[in-house]
Design an enzyme around this catalytic site. Structure first.
Site, PDB file in Angstrom:
ATOM      1  N   ASN A  31      17.181 -12.775  59.840  1.00 16.88           N
ATOM      2  CA  ASN A  31      17.251 -12.747  61.395  1.00 16.88           C
ATOM      3  C   ASN A  31      15.828 -12.460  61.620  1.00 16.88           C
ATOM      4  O   ASN A  31      14.687 -12.445  60.652  1.00 16.88           O
ATOM      5  CB  ASN A  31      18.041 -11.846  62.184  1.00 16.88           C
ATOM      6  CG  ASN A  31      18.247 -10.235  61.651  1.00 16.88           C
ATOM      7  OD1 ASN A  31      16.887  -9.578  61.298  1.00 16.88           O
ATOM      8  ND2 ASN A  31      19.044  -9.415  61.682  1.00 16.88           N
ATOM      9  N   LYS A 110      27.276  19.164  58.550  1.00 16.65           N
ATOM     10  CA  LYS A 110      26.822  19.506  59.945  1.00 16.65           C
ATOM     11  C   LYS A 110      26.817  18.624  60.862  1.00 16.65           C
ATOM     12  O   LYS A 110      26.844  17.056  60.510  1.00 16.65           O
ATOM     13  CB  LYS A 110      25.236  19.969  59.710  1.00 16.65           C
ATOM     14  CG  LYS A 110      25.019  21.326  59.191  1.00 16.65           C
ATOM     15  CD  LYS A 110      23.575  21.539  58.936  1.00 16.65           C
ATOM     16  CE  LYS A 110      23.319  23.083  58.518  1.00 16.65           C
ATOM     17  NZ  LYS A 110      22.002  23.457  58.568  1.00 16.65           N
ATOM     18  N   LYS A 192      20.059 -16.468  66.671  1.00 16.64           N
ATOM     19  CA  LYS A 192      18.885 -15.632  66.425  1.00 16.64           C
ATOM     20  C   LYS A 192      17.811 -16.040  67.048  1.00 16.64           C
ATOM     21  O   LYS A 192      17.303 -17.253  67.117  1.00 16.64           O
ATOM     22  CB  LYS A 192      18.578 -15.426  64.895  1.00 16.64           C
ATOM     23  CG  LYS A 192      19.849 -14.610  64.174  1.00 16.64           C
ATOM     24  CD  LYS A 192      20.272 -13.393  64.960  1.00 16.64           C
ATOM     25  CE  LYS A 192      21.361 -12.712  64.267  1.00 16.64           C
ATOM     26  NZ  LYS A 192      21.850 -11.590  64.784  1.00 16.64           N
ATOM     27  N   HIS A 329      30.389  -5.571  67.598  1.00 20.30           N
ATOM     28  CA  HIS A 329      29.575  -6.291  66.320  1.00 20.30           C
ATOM     29  C   HIS A 329      30.210  -6.242  64.946  1.00 20.30           C
ATOM     30  O   HIS A 329      31.001  -5.459  64.813  1.00 20.30           O
ATOM     31  CB  HIS A 329      28.334  -5.499  65.710  1.00 20.30           C
ATOM     32  CG  HIS A 329      27.566  -5.927  64.642  1.00 20.30           C
ATOM     33  ND1 HIS A 329      27.875  -5.252  63.612  1.00 20.30           N
ATOM     34  CD2 HIS A 329      26.611  -6.916  64.325  1.00 20.30           C
ATOM     35  CE1 HIS A 329      27.174  -5.578  62.377  1.00 20.30           C
ATOM     36  NE2 HIS A 329      26.596  -6.654  63.128  1.00 20.30           N
TER      37      HIS A 329
HETATM   38 MG    MG Z   1      23.102  -8.467  66.822  1.00 23.44          MG
END
Ligand code: MG
Length: 399
Positions: A31, A110, A192, A329
């Site tokens: 990408n 933590k 992309k 995603h």
């Molecule tokens: Mg993306």
């Protein structure tokens, strides 16, 4: 003893074994920012003391694809905590609790500094959801829906994500790639941008529109590459195409840039896939300038799992947005079940890339832009042929 349905387990489920297999992503694609040839995913198994058909019931999960496996964190910190836990501590209301599993995985950690830990915990938490659904004998979408007071809709709107940059013949291969997705039942697509000069990207968009038809069927993804000036130039180029959305124009944490774009670009902006926690998402809501038409793409496999993701949905709705604006995603079976279970806007699919994890496999029917889940218990990963060999290797010590 196992009975069907909620509150089914009469005794605490004991996790007998844990295992992790670091699986390389297949493919040499790029990408605007990264090449995926070196990327790996942690495939995780939680082997329970319960049995069905003479075989142990095993929960399978994995972390977000497009990054790296988390073998060290899992083996050195998280697995020992799970195996040392009192089995009762992993149960809530008679069912194995993914939330309690995640909390156990996080013991002595933590706050803050989410990073790779968030993916490691997510793989375990998602494996716990798979195990819980298998113990109930139902698809994970139904288990998830019930846990959140909803009814699952097994038919999910999907779009095919791909359109990466190839070394040669990139634009003609792009057209062929999207055509193959169309022939397999998809009607919306994502490609992309940002990995080529802007004029070349415009040509790629026009090639993609040859297949997608309307701009509303095509989204573009810059993978967080642009500075403000480049994002503005692309926004100007993209505007006449009236695309489905413009994804991740700038750095995932540059909320000021996102707000600048949502104030100036009339079409939908999508972002959030690289946020690691609910507090990251709250900051996007506070400072990112998101609007009613924009898209939230947080990914449970990157951000501590489904429980943390559900907290993000709560925050989104508390700000007056709709869960229908959420398209996580990922492009795989786990997120398809999550979308179906939580009633989200739709799901990404990677039908041609990111094997063995990408796409939904032959059992999930895709037609007219919708994917229909089956009754296979759990996330159905065992029904995806590409995952058969890695799952067999992952679980060979247990079966
Ligand atoms: Mg993306």
């Amino acid at each position: 003893m196992i009975l069907q349905g909620a509150c089914a387990i009469l005794f605490a489920v004991r996790i007998l074994h844990t295992s992790e297999l670091t699986v390389p992503l297949r493919g040499d694609i790029t990408n605007a920012v990264v090449n995926f040839a070196e990327h790996t995913v942690s495939l995780v198994a939680l082997v329970s003391d319960q049995a069905m058909g003479g075989r142990p019931v095993i929960g399978i999960g994995f972390n977000s694809i497009g990054r790296f496996g988390q073998s060290g964190i899992l083996r050195e910190r998280i697995f020992p905590r799970l195996l040392a836990a009192d089995p009762e501590a992993l149960m809530r209301d008679g069912e194995l609790s993914p939330a309690a599993s995640a909390a156990t995985a996080m013991r002595n950690e933590k706050p803050g500094g989410h990073g790779d830990r968030a993916g490691a915990v997510a793989a375990v938490e998602l494996a716990a959801w798979d195990l819980r659904a298998k113990l109930a004998g139902e698809p994970a979408c139904r288990t998830i829906a019930r846990a959140f007071g909803r009814t699952a809709d097994p038919s999910v709107g999907v779009y095919a994500a791909g359109g990466y940059y190839y070394q040669a013949d990139s634009t003609s291969r792009l057209r062929d790639e999207l055509q193959s997705y169309r022939e397999s039942g998809f009607e919306a697509f994502k490609i992309k941008i940002g990995g080529a000069p802007i004029r070349e990207d415009a040509q790629r968009i026009e090639a993609a529109l040859d297949v997608a038809g309307l701009g509303s069927n095509l989204a573009v993804d810059a993978n967080g590459r642009f500075d403000a000036a480049t994002a503005d130039a692309y926004a100007q180029m993209l505007q006449p195409y009236a695309l489905r959305w413009f994804e991740e124009p700038g750095d995932p944490l540059d909320y000021a840039l996102n707000a600048h774009l949502t104030a100036s670009y009339p079409g939908p902006i999508a972002t959030g896939e690289n946020l690691f926690s609910a507090n990251d998402a709250r900051n996007l809501l506070r400072y990112g300038g998101m609007r009613g038409e924009d898209v939230f793409q947080m990914d449970p496999g990157l951000s501590y799992g489904l429980g943390e993701y559900a907290t993000m949905i709560d925050a989104i709705e508390a700000q007056g947005f709709s869960r229908r604006q959420c398209f996580p995603h990922g492009g795989h079976l786990i997120n398809l079940h999550i979308v179906a279970g939580l009633g989200l806007g739709g799901c990404e699919a990677y039908p041609g890339v990111f094997q063995p994890f990408g796409g939904f496999g032959p059992e999930v029917r895709v037609a007219s832009g919708r994917a229909t889940l089956t009754e296979r218990p759990g996330f159905g990963l065992e029904g995806k042929p590409e995952l058969a060999e890695p799952i067999a290797r992952l679980t060979e010590a247990a079966v």
